[in-house]
Motif scaffolding. Sequence first.
Motif, PDB file in Angstrom:
ATOM      1  N   ALA A 167     -94.638 -20.365 -71.410  1.00  0.00           N
ATOM      2  CA  ALA A 167     -94.539 -19.918 -72.802  1.00  0.00           C
ATOM      3  C   ALA A 167     -93.891 -20.956 -73.706  1.00  0.00           C
ATOM      4  O   ALA A 167     -93.826 -20.766 -74.926  1.00  0.00           O
ATOM      5  CB  ALA A 167     -93.762 -18.607 -72.876  1.00  0.00           C
ATOM      6  N   PHE A 199     -90.631 -17.052 -80.286  1.00  0.00           N
ATOM      7  CA  PHE A 199     -91.693 -16.509 -79.455  1.00  0.00           C
ATOM      8  C   PHE A 199     -91.889 -15.019 -79.737  1.00  0.00           C
ATOM      9  O   PHE A 199     -93.024 -14.553 -79.920  1.00  0.00           O
ATOM     10  CB  PHE A 199     -91.357 -16.720 -77.977  1.00  0.00           C
ATOM     11  N   LYS A 202     -93.706 -14.457 -82.962  1.00  0.00           N
ATOM     12  CA  LYS A 202     -95.144 -14.680 -82.874  1.00  0.00           C
ATOM     13  C   LYS A 202     -95.857 -13.480 -82.273  1.00  0.00           C
ATOM     14  O   LYS A 202     -96.942 -13.113 -82.724  1.00  0.00           O
ATOM     15  CB  LYS A 202     -95.431 -15.935 -82.037  1.00  0.00           C
ATOM     16  N   VAL A 203     -95.239 -12.866 -81.274  1.00  0.00           N
ATOM     17  CA  VAL A 203     -95.834 -11.672 -80.658  1.00  0.00           C
ATOM     18  C   VAL A 203     -95.850 -10.525 -81.663  1.00  0.00           C
ATOM     19  O   VAL A 203     -96.866  -9.842 -81.832  1.00  0.00           O
ATOM     20  CB  VAL A 203     -95.087 -11.278 -79.377  1.00  0.00           C
ATOM     21  N   GLU A 207     -99.608 -13.079 -83.536  1.00  0.00           N
ATOM     22  CA  GLU A 207    -100.135 -14.420 -83.355  1.00  0.00           C
ATOM     23  C   GLU A 207    -100.309 -14.752 -81.880  1.00  0.00           C
ATOM     24  O   GLU A 207    -100.967 -15.733 -81.528  1.00  0.00           O
ATOM     25  CB  GLU A 207     -99.206 -15.451 -84.005  1.00  0.00           C
ATOM     26  N   LEU A 208     -99.710 -13.945 -81.020  1.00  0.00           N
ATOM     27  CA  LEU A 208     -99.829 -14.084 -79.573  1.00  0.00           C
ATOM     28  C   LEU A 208    -100.013 -12.699 -78.973  1.00  0.00           C
ATOM     29  O   LEU A 208     -99.476 -11.716 -79.491  1.00  0.00           O
ATOM     30  CB  LEU A 208     -98.571 -14.711 -78.964  1.00  0.00           C
ATOM     31  N   TYR A 210    -100.289 -10.790 -74.900  1.00  0.00           N
ATOM     32  CA  TYR A 210    -100.313 -10.990 -73.446  1.00  0.00           C
ATOM     33  C   TYR A 210    -101.569 -10.349 -72.876  1.00  0.00           C
ATOM     34  O   TYR A 210    -101.823  -9.166 -73.068  1.00  0.00           O
ATOM     35  CB  TYR A 210     -99.073 -10.379 -72.788  1.00  0.00           C
ATOM     36  N   TYR A 217    -100.356 -15.479 -71.988  1.00  0.00           N
ATOM     37  CA  TYR A 217    -100.385 -15.227 -73.416  1.00  0.00           C
ATOM     38  C   TYR A 217    -101.552 -15.988 -74.031  1.00  0.00           C
ATOM     39  O   TYR A 217    -101.827 -17.139 -73.655  1.00  0.00           O
ATOM     40  CB  TYR A 217     -99.074 -15.652 -74.068  1.00  0.00           C
ATOM     41  N   ILE A 218    -102.241 -15.349 -74.974  1.00  0.00           N
ATOM     42  CA  ILE A 218    -103.378 -15.989 -75.631  1.00  0.00           C
ATOM     43  C   ILE A 218    -103.137 -16.050 -77.134  1.00  0.00           C
ATOM     44  O   ILE A 218    -102.464 -15.203 -77.706  1.00  0.00           O
ATOM     45  CB  ILE A 218    -104.701 -15.249 -75.334  1.00  0.00           C
ATOM     46  N   ASP A 219    -103.705 -17.056 -77.753  1.00  0.00           N
ATOM     47  CA  ASP A 219    -103.571 -17.273 -79.198  1.00  0.00           C
ATOM     48  C   ASP A 219    -104.422 -16.269 -79.952  1.00  0.00           C
ATOM     49  O   ASP A 219    -105.625 -16.147 -79.711  1.00  0.00           O
ATOM     50  CB  ASP A 219    -104.008 -18.701 -79.520  1.00  0.00           C
ATOM     51  N   THR A 220    -103.803 -15.525 -80.873  1.00  0.00           N
ATOM     52  CA  THR A 220    -104.554 -14.567 -81.700  1.00  0.00           C
ATOM     53  C   THR A 220    -104.237 -14.762 -83.182  1.00  0.00           C
ATOM     54  O   THR A 220    -104.251 -13.814 -83.959  1.00  0.00           O
ATOM     55  CB  THR A 220    -104.244 -13.115 -81.287  1.00  0.00           C
ATOM     56  N   GLN A 255    -106.523  -8.004 -84.511  1.00  0.00           N
ATOM     57  CA  GLN A 255    -106.155  -8.818 -83.352  1.00  0.00           C
ATOM     58  C   GLN A 255    -107.149  -8.606 -82.211  1.00  0.00           C
ATOM     59  O   GLN A 255    -107.567  -9.568 -81.551  1.00  0.00           O
ATOM     60  CB  GLN A 255    -104.741  -8.487 -82.883  1.00  0.00           C
TER      61      GLN A 255
END
Length: 351
Positions: A167, A199, A202-203, A207-208, A210, A217-220, A255
């Motif tokens: 991460a 972090f 962002k979740v 923006e992230l 799981y 974790y993937i970019d969203t 998302q």
Amino acid sequence: MKRILVAGIFIVSLLHTTTTFAQTSPSFSDVKSNYWAAPVIYELVEKGFMEGYKDGTFKPNNMTTRAEAASIVARTMGVELTTDFVPDFNDVSEKHPYYKEICKLAEMGIIQNESAFQPDAPLKRAHITKMIALAFAVEIDQNNKAKFKDLPKNYWAKDYIESLADAGIVKGKTATVFEPNQFVTRAHVAALTKRGMEFKHKVESLELAYDFLQKDYIDTVNHHKQWEKKIVELVNKERTAAGYSPVLQDPKLSQLAIIKAKDMVKRNYFEHVSPFYGNPWDLATLFDYEYTSFGENLARNFKSPETTVAAWMASPKHRENLLKSAYTHMGIGIEQSKNGKYYVVQHFSSK
């Protein structure tokens, strides 16, 4: 260029039931502006998350005690510190300067509630990693790209360390060595908690996400907010004209749509059923989205929100989805492939 639309309607049963600190303007004689951790240190001190010493120093290279780390982590979490919880520690009295913070972390399970806390003992890298993981709700798994040769397979903190390394929250001393038993300095604790805060933000900002299938974790990040805004506007204009209630723009639903759009580009397909995630409702369930009915429209190769919505309205199945009276929320996901094609995913739901 051929323009393509795909529509789908899915109705299923509901699957899920659903500190204020003093502000300061610090200037420490031992933390110059060019020091690697200076921006983070000054930010955390200004917000009341850390303190300097009465002699005007910060002592960034001093070892962090377990009590100091507990205070920093608890404060950066932004939780209410007032609690009636009484820990089992026999070495932390109510007069301890960080008693509230230590109690709160024990109550939340971030530190173990045992007979002794050893508040003045220096903290090890492995222990601060676990604290950061629990405090900022980082998902921990065994499927990690980061591998450190000084972490045996049965080491208690191996998954915490490698998950946080993936991460980008913690770093090894080298690419393959972590040194879990090395003590942590005050500067390093400042940097680690700052990364943990970022972090989590962002979740929470979507923006992230799981991915429990990928164990990662993937970019969203939504890179097409103007497209999304315009499509919502155009759809609601059509719904209002047809006598239906407008739908609400739903960031969480967007998302999901972004995840689906990225998946189509990544795996080179264009249809409702993903070869990886399955049906649209499977995707929604995987990412804990609650709904009572769910619909999906897809489009590809259109150049603007206007042409996309116009095409959907010209297609009976897409129009049916777009004007369905039961739907209350909508999300839009857009991804552009390497060859410049736009993949547009429109998700509808009712709650």
